[in-house]
Design a protein around this motif. Structure first.
Motif, PDB file in Angstrom:
ATOM      1  N   ARG A  89       0.817  -1.211   0.000  1.00 46.51           N
ATOM      2  CA  ARG A  89       0.000   0.000   0.000  1.00 46.51           C
ATOM      3  C   ARG A  89       0.852   1.263   0.000  1.00 46.51           C
ATOM      4  O   ARG A  89       0.476   2.275  -0.600  1.00 46.51           O
ATOM      5  N   LEU A  90       2.004   1.200   0.648  1.00 46.81           N
ATOM      6  CA  LEU A  90       2.907   2.348   0.588  1.00 46.81           C
ATOM      7  C   LEU A  90       3.454   2.547  -0.823  1.00 46.81           C
ATOM      8  O   LEU A  90       3.532   3.677  -1.323  1.00 46.81           O
ATOM      9  N   SER A  91       3.818   1.449  -1.456  1.00 42.40           N
ATOM     10  CA  SER A  91       4.422   1.551  -2.795  1.00 42.40           C
ATOM     11  C   SER A  91       3.423   2.011  -3.850  1.00 42.40           C
ATOM     12  O   SER A  91       3.811   2.630  -4.848  1.00 42.40           O
ATOM     13  N   THR A  92       2.142   1.745  -3.634  1.00 43.93           N
ATOM     14  CA  THR A  92       1.117   2.141  -4.597  1.00 43.93           C
ATOM     15  C   THR A  92       0.458   3.470  -4.250  1.00 43.93           C
ATOM     16  O   THR A  92      -0.419   3.941  -4.977  1.00 43.93           O
ATOM     17  N   GLY A  93       0.854   4.073  -3.123  1.00 42.02           N
ATOM     18  CA  GLY A  93       0.270   5.347  -2.717  1.00 42.02           C
ATOM     19  C   GLY A  93      -1.134   5.224  -2.176  1.00 42.02           C
ATOM     20  O   GLY A  93      -1.882   6.213  -2.142  1.00 42.02           O
ATOM     21  N   GLU A  94      -1.521   4.020  -1.725  1.00 44.37           N
ATOM     22  CA  GLU A  94      -2.882   3.783  -1.253  1.00 44.37           C
ATOM     23  C   GLU A  94      -2.937   3.506   0.242  1.00 44.37           C
ATOM     24  O   GLU A  94      -3.864   2.878   0.739  1.00 44.37           O
TER      25      GLU A  94
END
Length: 439
Positions: A89-94
Motif C-alpha cells: 500500500r505504501l508503494s502504490t500510494g494507497e
C-alpha cells in the motif's frame, strides 16, 4: 550502544501510585478543526485483534474533543502477511492516513525517509523517550510515536511456587538451574516450552541479548558490520542456554505441540515455575483469562552466565506513522492525532483499555495501580540501570528463521553450535539484501 538509563531526561516514566483519571485527561484536550474549518475523516490501519479494540478507544476519545475530525479504523493481518500489506500500500500510494507498524529493524524495510511524514518539527516529540525516538528514525527524520507501552523479554514465573519452595530470584544461570531442580523435585514443570506456536521458541535467546550487550557493549554495532556472530561467544551462550534446558529435560512433556496459551496457563495456575516470554503476551493473556492469578505472576531477566547480576532486555512498542501520500488537507489532523497518542491523555486511554506491559515512553504518563504487579518487576531493572534495548532496535540486521532453529535446539534435533551457525547464514542473506557494508 544506547542503553535505557535512569539519568536520561526522557527516561521511561513509571509510577504505581494512582491511575490517571481518564475523564479529566480528556477534558484537557483542546478541540480541533480540519483545514479551514472543514470536516476531516482520517483512516487508521491497525493489526487485527487486540490493537483494533485499542484503536477504537483512541479514536472515540480523540474525536470526542475534536468535533470536526472523525476516524475510521481499518484492519490488516498480523505477521508477514500484514507486513506485505503495508509495503504494497505504501508503494502504490494507497496507504491509510495513519497506520501502525513495527519500530526498530523492520522499519528500514519501508524506506522511511522516502515514504513517511517527518515529525521532527512537532513539539510533542520532546516528551517522548529518546530510546524510542532512536528506533523510529531514519537518516533524514523521525517518523513515529509509541503505540502503547514498552515491554520486556525474560522469564515469567509463579511467585506462589517460589514462596512455597523457598526460592529466590536467580541472577546467574547456575542459580536458575538450582531453582529448576527444586521445582522438578516438587513434581512441577521447571520451564515451559510451547512449540505449537513456534515464535515462542526463540524468546529465551532474544531475551538474553541484554546480557550479551553487558558483556560486550559494542556487540550490536560490530554485528551490523559483520564483525560479530551468534556462533561465537558471548552470543553463542544464548543458544547454549536453551540446549542446556533441553538436555536437562526441564520442559513440559507436550512441549512440541503446546501453545502459547497453554504456557501462560501452566505458570499462572502454578503447574509450572517458569516460561520465557514477552510481557505484552503475559499482560494480555493473564488479564483476559486468569485475572485471579495476576498477583502470583512475576517477571525477571534471563539469568546471566557471565556476570553476577542479570540485565533485562527491553522491546519498544509498535508505532503510529503517517504516509507521505496523505492528502494535504488531512496532514494537520493526522499530526494532531499522533500528538494525542503520545500524550498523557493518550496514555490514559491506553491504561483504561489495555493492560500495560511495561513503562510508558512519554514523560508525564503513569502506569495505573490496576496494572499487573509484574510491571513493577520490569521497572526495577529499568530504574536500576540494568536494562538494554533488544537487538532488533540496535541493528537493522535480523534473520527470519530463528524460531525454526530454536525449535530444533529445544527438540534435540540440532546442537546450539549448529543452530547458531545456521542463523548466522540466515542473517547474512538479509544483510546482503539491505546492502550493508561488510557483508
Amino acid at each position: 550502544m544506547k542503553k535505557i538509563t535512569r539519568s536520561s531526561r526522557r527516561r521511561l516514566a513509571l509510577t504505581t501510585t494512582t491511575a490517571i483519571v481518564l475523564a479529566s485527561a480528556l477534558a484537557s484536550c483542546s478541540a480541533n478543526t480540519g483545514a479551514e474549518g472543514e470536516a476531516v475523516e482520517l483512516s487508521l490501519l491497525v493489526p487485527s485483534g487486540v490493537d483494533q479494540e485499542l484503536a477504537e478507544a483512541y479514536a472515540d476519545a480523540f474525536t470526542e474533543t475534536h468535533d470536526d475530525i472523525t476516524i475510521k479504523v481499518e484492519t490488516r493481518p498480523t505477521g508477514p502477511d500484514g507486513e506485505n500489506v503495508i509495503r504494497t500500500r505504501l508503494s502504490t500510494g494507497e496507504m491509510s492516513d495513519v497506520f501502525i507498524f513495527n519500530s526498530g529493524s523492520l522499519l528500514s524495510s519501508l524506506s522511511p525517509d522516502n515514504s513517511l511524514v517527518d515529525l521532527s518539527d512537532q513539539e510533542f516529540l520532546g516528551d517522548i523517550s529518546e530510546d524510542f525516538l532512536s528506533v523510529v528514525s531514519g537518516d533524514d527524520g523521525t517518523y513515529g510515536v509509541p503505540w502503547g507501552t514498552s515491554r520486556a523479554g525474560g522469564i515469567m514465573y509463579n511467585k506462589a511456587v517460589y514462596a512455597q519452595l523457598g526460592l529466590e530470584i536467580p541472577e546467574t544461570w547456575a542459580q536458575f538451574e538450582q531453582n529448576n531442580a527444586a521445582i522438578a523435585a516438587a513434581g512441577l514443570v521447571p520451564v515451559v516450552q510451547t512449540y505449537g506456536d513456534n515464535f515462542t521458541a526463540q524468546i529465551l535467546i532474544l531475551a538474553d541479548f541484554a546480557n550479551v550487550a553487558a558483556t560486550d557493549p559494542d556487540w550490536a554495532e560490530k554485528y551490523t558490520m559483520n564483525e560479530r556472530s551468534f556462533a561465537e561467544e558471548p552470543a553463542l551462550t544464548s543458544f547454549e542456554k536453551l540446549e542446556t534446558l533441553a538436555d536437562a529435560e526441564a520442559f513440559n512433556r507436550d512441549f512440541a505441540s503446546a501453545t502459547y496459551d497453554d504456557g501462560i496457563r501452566l505458570v499462572a495456575e502454578g503447574e509450572a515455575g517458569h516460561y520465557p516470554m514477552l510481557t505484552n503476551y503475559v499482560a494480555t493473556n493473564v488479564t483476559a483469562n486468569y485475572p485471579d492469578a495476576a498477583d502470583d505472576v512475576g517477571f525477571f531477566a534471563v539469568p546471566t552466565s557471565s556476570a553476577d547480576t542479570a540485565t533485562m532486555t527491553i522491546w519498544m512498542p509498535l508505532a503510529a506513522y503517517i504516509p507521505r501520500s496523505i492528502p494535504d488537507d488531512k496532514r494537520a489532523a493526522a499530526e494532531e492525532f499522533l500528538g494525542f497518542l503520545s500524550s498523557p491523555e493518550g496514555c490514559a486511554v491506553h491504561a483504561a483499555t489495555a493492560s500495560p506491559a511495561g513503562p510508558y515512553l512519554t514523560e508525564g504518563c503513569a502506569v495505573p495501580d490496576t496494572a499487573m504487579p509484574f510491571v513493577s518487576d520490569v521497572a526495577s531493572y529499568v530504574d536500576g540501570d540494568r536494562s538494554s534495548l533488544a537487538l532488533e532496535f540496535l541493528s537493522p540486521v535480523k534473520g527470519t528463521n530463528l524460531p525454526q532453529f530454536s525449535v530444533e535446539i529445544g527438540s534435540g534435533i540440532s546442537s546450539a553450535e549448529k543452530a547458531a551457525a545456521d542463523y548466522d547464514n540466515d542473517v547474512a542473506k538479509q544483510a546482503k539484501q539491505l546492502g550493508l557494508p561488510g557483508w
